[in-house]
Enzyme design. Structure first.
Site, short mmCIF file in Angstrom:
data_model
loop_
_atom_site.label_atom_id
_atom_site.label_comp_id
_atom_site.label_asym_id
_atom_site.label_seq_id
_atom_site.Cartn_x
_atom_site.Cartn_y
_atom_site.Cartn_z
CD GLU A 262 -2.75 -1.18 2.48
OE1 GLU A 262 -2.10 -1.49 3.49
OE2 GLU A 262 -3.97 -0.96 2.49
CG ASP B 189 6.32 -0.23 -2.01
OD1 ASP B 189 6.49 -1.45 -1.90
OD2 ASP B 189 7.04 0.62 -1.46
CE LYS C 31 14.07 -3.17 0.10
NZ LYS C 31 13.54 -3.16 1.48
#
EC number: 6.5.1.2
Length: 697
Positions: free
Chosen positions: A38, A40, A125
């Site tokens: 959301e 992003d 990541k």
């Protein structure tokens, strides 16, 4: 065109405000309010609008910086080299577009042949907290969080407790070395920590990232030292004064360095090898080189397959151009490097069978449908239950008992049912029917108009709501029972000593003294506080009952209007709506509360325990009757609660927002937007002395 530009400006302003609010929740409070997907989506919409309307770009835009300002509890650290964020990709097309931009730029600069593809260094990541470690002459001298990218929080004392972080580097270290990396917690260690926290009746954490961030940002380093934190280095900031080998391959890894940097290696991968040689932990398990977009996507797919078996959480992979001279040519935009990209994973999904839909009663009486699932492995954990949010969501998604459903760990944290799998509904699938009575206490379940949440009406009686009801009733603005806090209420309810509000008044010092962390003196003091609460004002008692929509001021107004608890209990909605500032919603809420026999029974039990509320005192004078006050900032002597009590005693009202109906704004130090709004509307502004003079205190 002017109309479209105006609409774009309004949307940009709204997006910036919303994103900044989410930034504060995520970066400052470690309490994200939306999922990554959301967030992003909001950021991508803002970036697109600013691309289409470059005249709207400002230095203050969230697209031009990272995160939010640090808390004042820690010292501030100005990053010599900004800790920038990364651009995000969510599908193969965006990765291919990134690769084309990199290739075109490097070919134009003569760093790639026409037939040659860029080489990248690929990493996981990690889902933790980004920090920067500063070493001077090989010794750790400072550690800071990312903060807003320019300024972070000084967490040196806490980072020194992390065993993975070397306090002194090995070998020939440079005069200055800033190392960037991630603090995180393994899932197994996170589970052990939560079990330990629960056993000590302390707060448990939502997920490993939340635990890592909360542990690192403790004001007491001794607490951090007890937490199983890990650290992995993945980049660097300042590098100066390399002994014996001076090269100038990379002038500045980001805008803002104080002087020219010198690096010992010419690729990103080789730099990480060098950091490892210095004794810094580098996550080499999945790091690898790849060529072109095809290589990047192959890495992404492989990590996606292996992700459930990793010992820690990740939320994507990172691609970086491997050549440092090429990174220098590619450079940076305001908030991200052009040579790197984060490729995010979607929220993980799986399919399973929906065995049943049961309802769960929350601490405030909210009734939530919960899906009972055939166990399924999603997002690294086995899921057997998932939220369906509310009755409307069940209908909207058309989820039925017996369906094969898609389950997603929204934000990689909260399991939810996305919907049924098309074509797999069995003939005997059953629709969910919201029960009419609470499964815990048997009280009626009601759903007010215009609300999505159904609620149990047995507030004072329902065991599921018992602890929250007691905690609210004991509060300073209600019965004001000093010493009756959350942990003591947990003991009283869990031991069966207290099953309702009335049971508090039968407690004695002997049984209280036997409880954990309670001595004779504390028990005597608590019994005395309970005795004092046998004669509360009627408004305080009404507020203590926890009736939905009935706040402190409304409770006092209703008490003044009706005069006794019996009159309030017997009033119909029309009569209740006749009280000052009581509309149909509040009147209906009060009526429903007292229509529930269990709640009336609790009132009778309170009377039997000698609880007799005294009539609410009327205003001391009528000069301020009905006048609305707004408090902002910090007053020199009075707290806000004290000022509120004096205003209410004089017949005034206290509101949280300024409008044309506001009579006075009382402004203390660091008054914010409310003061500006008052000045704009011409509302009278008072300081503390002015308020006291007006009240005659």
């Amino acid at each position: 065109m002017a109309g479209q530009a105006g609409q774009a400006a309004q949307r940009v302003a709204a997006l910036r405000n919303e994103i900044e609010q989410h930034n504060v929740r995520y970066y400052v409070h470690d309490d994200p309010s939306v999922s990554d997907a959301e967030y992003d989506a909001l950021m991508r919409e803002l970036i697109q609008l600013e691309t289409d309307h470059p005249e709207l770009v400002t230095p203050e835009s969230p697209t031009q910086r990272v995160g939010a300002a640090p808390l004042a509890a820690f010292g501030s650290v100005r990053h010599a080299v900004p800790m920038l964020s990364l651009g995000n990709a969510f599908d193969p097309d965006e990765v291919q577009a990134f690769d084309r931009r990199v290739g075109d730029t490097l070919r134009g600069a003569g760093l790639l042949r026409v037939d040659q593809q860029p080489e990248y260094f690929c990493e996981l990541k990690l889902d933790g907290l980004a920090i920067s470690l500063r070493y001077e002459d090989g010794v750790l001298v400072q550690a800071a969080t990312r903060g807003d990218g320019q300024t972070g929080e000084d967490v040196t004392a806490n980072v020194r407790t992390i065993r993975a972080v070397p306090l002194r580097l090995k070998g020939a270290a440079p005069r200055v070395l800033e190392v960037r990396g991630e603090v995180l917690m393994n899932r197994a260690e996170f589970d052990r920590l939560n079990r330990s926290q629960a056993a000590r009746d302390e707060k448990v954490f939502v997920n490993p990232r939340n635990a890592a961030a909360g542990s690192l940002r403790q004001l007491d380093p001794r607490i951090t030292a007890q937490r199983p934190l890990r650290f992995f280095a993945y980049s660097w900031g300042e590098v100066h004064g390399l002994p014996g080998r001076q090269t100038a391959l990379f002038d500045e890894p980001a805008p803002g360095a104080r002087e020219e940097s010198t690096l010992p290696r010419d690729t990103h991968g080789a730099m990480l090898d060098w950091l490892a040689e210095l004794g810094l932990p580098v996550n080499t398990r999945h790091n690898r080189r790849a060529v072109g977009a095809e290589g990047l996507l192959a890495f992404y797919e492989q990590v996606g397959r292996e992700r459930p078996g990793l010992p820690y959480d990740i939320d994507g992979v990172v691609y970086k151009v491997n050549s440092l001279p090429a990174q220098k040519v590619l450079g940076f935009v305001a908030r991200a490097p052009r040579f790197a990209l984060a490729h995010k994973f979607p929220a993980e999904e799986a399919t399973t069978r929906l065995l049943d839909i049961e309802v769960q009663v929350g601490r405030t009486g909210a009734i939530t449908p919960v899906a009972r699932l055939q166990p399924v492995f999603v997002g690294g954990v086995t899921v057997t239950n998932a939220t369906l949010h509310n009755e409307d969501e069940v209908r909207r998604k058309d989820v039925r008992i017996g369906d094969t459903v898609t389950v997603r760990r929204a934000g990689d944290v909260i399991p939810e049912v996305v919907g049924p799998v098309p074509g797999k509904r069995p003939a005997d699938a059953r629709e969910f029917v919201m029960p009419v009575s609470c499964p815990v206490c048997g009280s009626a379940i009601e759903r007010p108009e215009d609300e999505a949440i159904a609620r149990c009406t047995g507030g004072l009686f329902c065991a599921a709501q018992r602890k929250q009801t007691l905690l609210h009733a004991a509060g300073r603005k209600a019965l004001d029972i000093d010493g009756l806090g959350e942990k003591l209420i947990d003991q009283l309810v869990d031991s069966g000593r207290v099953k309702s509000l009335a049971d508090l008044y039968s407690l004695n010092a002997f049984e209280l003294a036997a409880l954990e962390r309670m001595g004779k003196k504390s028990a005597d003091n608590l019994v005395a506080a309970i005795d004092r609460a046998r004669t509360p004002s009627l408004g305080r008692l009404l507020f203590a009952l926890g009736i939905r929509h009935v706040g402190e001021t409304t409770a006092r107004d209703v008490a003044r209007h009706f005069g006794s608890i019996e009159t309030i209990m017997d009033a119909d909605e029309e009569a209740l709506a006749g009280a000052p500032d009581v509309g149909p919603v509040v009147a209906g809420s009060i009526r429903r509360f007292f229509a529930e026999p269990h709640n009336r029974e609790i009132i009778d039990l309170l009377k039997a325990q000698g609880v007799h509320p005294v009539p609410e005192a009327g205003p001391q004078g009528n000069t301020l009757a009905g006048k609305t006050f707004v408090l902002t900032g910090t007053m020199p002597n009075w707290t806000r609660d004290e000022a509120t009590r004096h205003i209410l005693a004089a017949g005034g009202k206290v509101s949280g927002s300024v409008s044309k109906k506001t009579a006075y704004v009382v402004a203390g130090e660091e008054a914010g937007s409310k003061l500006a709004k008052a000045q704009e509307l011409g509302v009278t502004v008072l300081d503390e002395d002015g308020l006291k003079a007006l009240l005659g205190v």
